[in-house]
Design an enzyme around this catalytic site. Sequence first.
Site, PDB file in Angstrom:
ATOM      1  N   LYS A   4      27.734   9.467  -5.965  1.00 24.30           N
ATOM      2  CA  LYS A   4      26.538   8.621  -5.966  1.00 24.30           C
ATOM      3  C   LYS A   4      26.302   8.017  -4.586  1.00 24.30           C
ATOM      4  CE  LYS A   4      26.067   7.270 -10.832  1.00 24.30           C
ATOM      5  NZ  LYS A   4      26.998   8.233 -11.427  1.00 24.30           N
ATOM      6  N   ARG A  17      23.766  21.113 -12.812  1.00 29.59           N
ATOM      7  CA  ARG A  17      24.124  21.984 -13.928  1.00 29.59           C
ATOM      8  C   ARG A  17      22.960  22.018 -14.900  1.00 29.59           C
ATOM      9  NH1 ARG A  17      24.471  17.948 -17.575  1.00 29.59           N
ATOM     10  NH2 ARG A  17      25.473  16.001 -16.934  1.00 29.59           N
ATOM     11  N   LYS A  24      28.250   0.578  -9.909  1.00 29.57           N
ATOM     12  CA  LYS A  24      28.381   1.950 -10.407  1.00 29.57           C
ATOM     13  C   LYS A  24      29.534   2.661  -9.721  1.00 29.57           C
ATOM     14  CE  LYS A  24      23.454   2.738 -11.412  1.00 29.57           C
ATOM     15  NZ  LYS A  24      22.307   3.631 -11.137  1.00 29.57           N
ATOM     16  N   GLU A  37      17.260  12.918 -11.546  1.00 24.64           N
ATOM     17  CA  GLU A  37      16.977  11.832 -12.474  1.00 24.64           C
ATOM     18  C   GLU A  37      16.430  10.623 -11.727  1.00 24.64           C
ATOM     19  OE1 GLU A  37      20.265  11.066 -15.065  1.00 24.64           O
ATOM     20  OE2 GLU A  37      20.244  13.111 -15.834  1.00 24.64           O
TER      21      GLU A  37
END
Length: 627
Positions: free
Chosen positions: A118, A294, A160, A277
């Site tokens: 990330k 993926r 995160k 996303e």
Amino acid sequence: MPTLSKILIANRGEIACRIQRTAQALGYRTVAIYSDADAQALHVQMADEAVNIGPAPVQQSYLNIDAILHAATITCADAVHPGYGFLSENPDFARACLNAGLTFIGPSPEAIELMGSKRLSKLAMLDASVPCIAGYQGSAQDDQTLQREAERIGYPLMIKASAGGGGRGMRLVHQAKDLLANLHTARSEAKNAFGSDELILEQALTDPRHVEIQLFGDSHGNLLYLGERDCSIQRRHQKVIEEAPCPVMTPELRHAMGEAALNAGRAVNYVGAGTVEFLLDRNGQFYFLEMNTRLQVEHPVTELITGLDLVAWQLHIAAGQPLPLQQTDVTLTGHAMEVRLYAEDPAQGFLPQTGDILRWEPAPGVRMDHGISEGQRISPFYDPMLGKIIAHGATREEARRKLLRAVEDTVLLGVTTNQRLLAELLKHADFVAGDFSTGFIAEHFSEIPPQAASEDQLTLAAALFYQHSAGKHPQGLAGWSNNTASPSIYRLEVNGETHTVSAAPLQLTLDGRHVTLTLNGIRRRLPYYLDGTELWLPGLHVTNRTQQVASRQAAAGSGTVKAPMDGAIVDVRVSAGESVVKGQLLLVLEAMKMEHSLTAGMDGVVKGVQVIAGDQVRNRQVLLEIE
């Protein structure tokens, strides 16, 4: 240009079955891999060849790179499809496949590695002018730096795990005083789950939508997107309902998000299927969240609105072929909606469930992607998702209506699932109106009571137990009918509650799988499964306690701690002779990739401990006793 003929699918369950269907239809041979727990699984039965790669735990089987490559070698497979989960986003696995001379059906190891972080992926997206949420993604990870950056970003904020996903290593922090404690727990979770304790900080958006763009690239430099999916209905960052297109999408917003996704793909020379996303706020502003390198679980909704087979596209691209379409050729028709069917009990905090599938009848008229069959045991070793129910309609409402009927009509007896919750979500007025965000489930379904048995269900259950005890209907006898007028009293237990029910005379016709009855002037046909004192009806498990003398109250005070499901004991916190208080942590059980704390239900002294760390236990096995 590689020539593919035999594809090893490095996965299990519904995605392994899904890939096999397309691969075999295109003329490829398929190889399945399986653990000891999956020897009789549907994906093994479907394959042309299958290889056992080890014991049930994932580290010894589906995450064992050497065992998987050995399976490819002995079967002479020339390509590997990783599916999703497990090793699908592991750059070392992709690199090992290439080094072994195998075609890896996915992007390059370098793209997987970059987008799997990330922190690094966000830096790359900022360089590529992809809109990103304000935050901190630097290499300095000490508490002082993170505290300083948190003050700069402002609260509320998200912590995160850089290497993470699925909500692990993720914390929402509302106030500065809570930051340090949450940093420490997030680091610990991230280290245990992903082997890295690296974190990023991001501004927390209020009630955003989760919208993702399906991306495809080929080895000839072509890149396009296939519309978007709305995945906002989530529980703890795990998607539950997905749909395409997004209910609030406009042509202008779709173009802007699509171009941003293309920029993300170009930044890493992306080849294959990928998903970018975004979080979308109520003002129409969107921000990069992450890229999944993926095939996504929710890819069927894109297939239904585009008329394309995304697995076929993956295979064509892996064989060196160019993309079948250009961007201007992509059309979106109608609306598609998908729900994920989980073996879990929402009324018990979404506790994963194990057990045997006694009845399995997918609803007709919709698409059902699954990897299960009757008689199969749902084990504690893998993710609790059993399959997906997907519907398509000319409009969103038509798709929703079809999907709701399919969820209610799908028969799965023997294992508790989330079917009832899925139906309630699909019926909720805000969902029907398309007005929701990622906080929808937490806001409207924070408490989910156990399903109560209706009077009609209890009457039917008593009648079924009566005819069974009378020996008038051996299990499986077709065409049996009961017209008896002799009542009998039964004590039936549902969700811990005991009901006294009279087996009133009913007109029952049974064929071994279904019971047809007329009750209150309404004729119904219902699936059922009856085994001794245990009866399963749709959404209901009934136990016949008529012959038991001991009351439930006496049993509840015994201090006996039983396993709530199949699993492995990972920690034992007490020993025999030790005094404990109600609510004290006694043991930790791991099942379906989650840890579950088992606590004392009473004050007392530990009489005996029947397990040690590392033991595999079965559902309702006695683990510990308190007196």
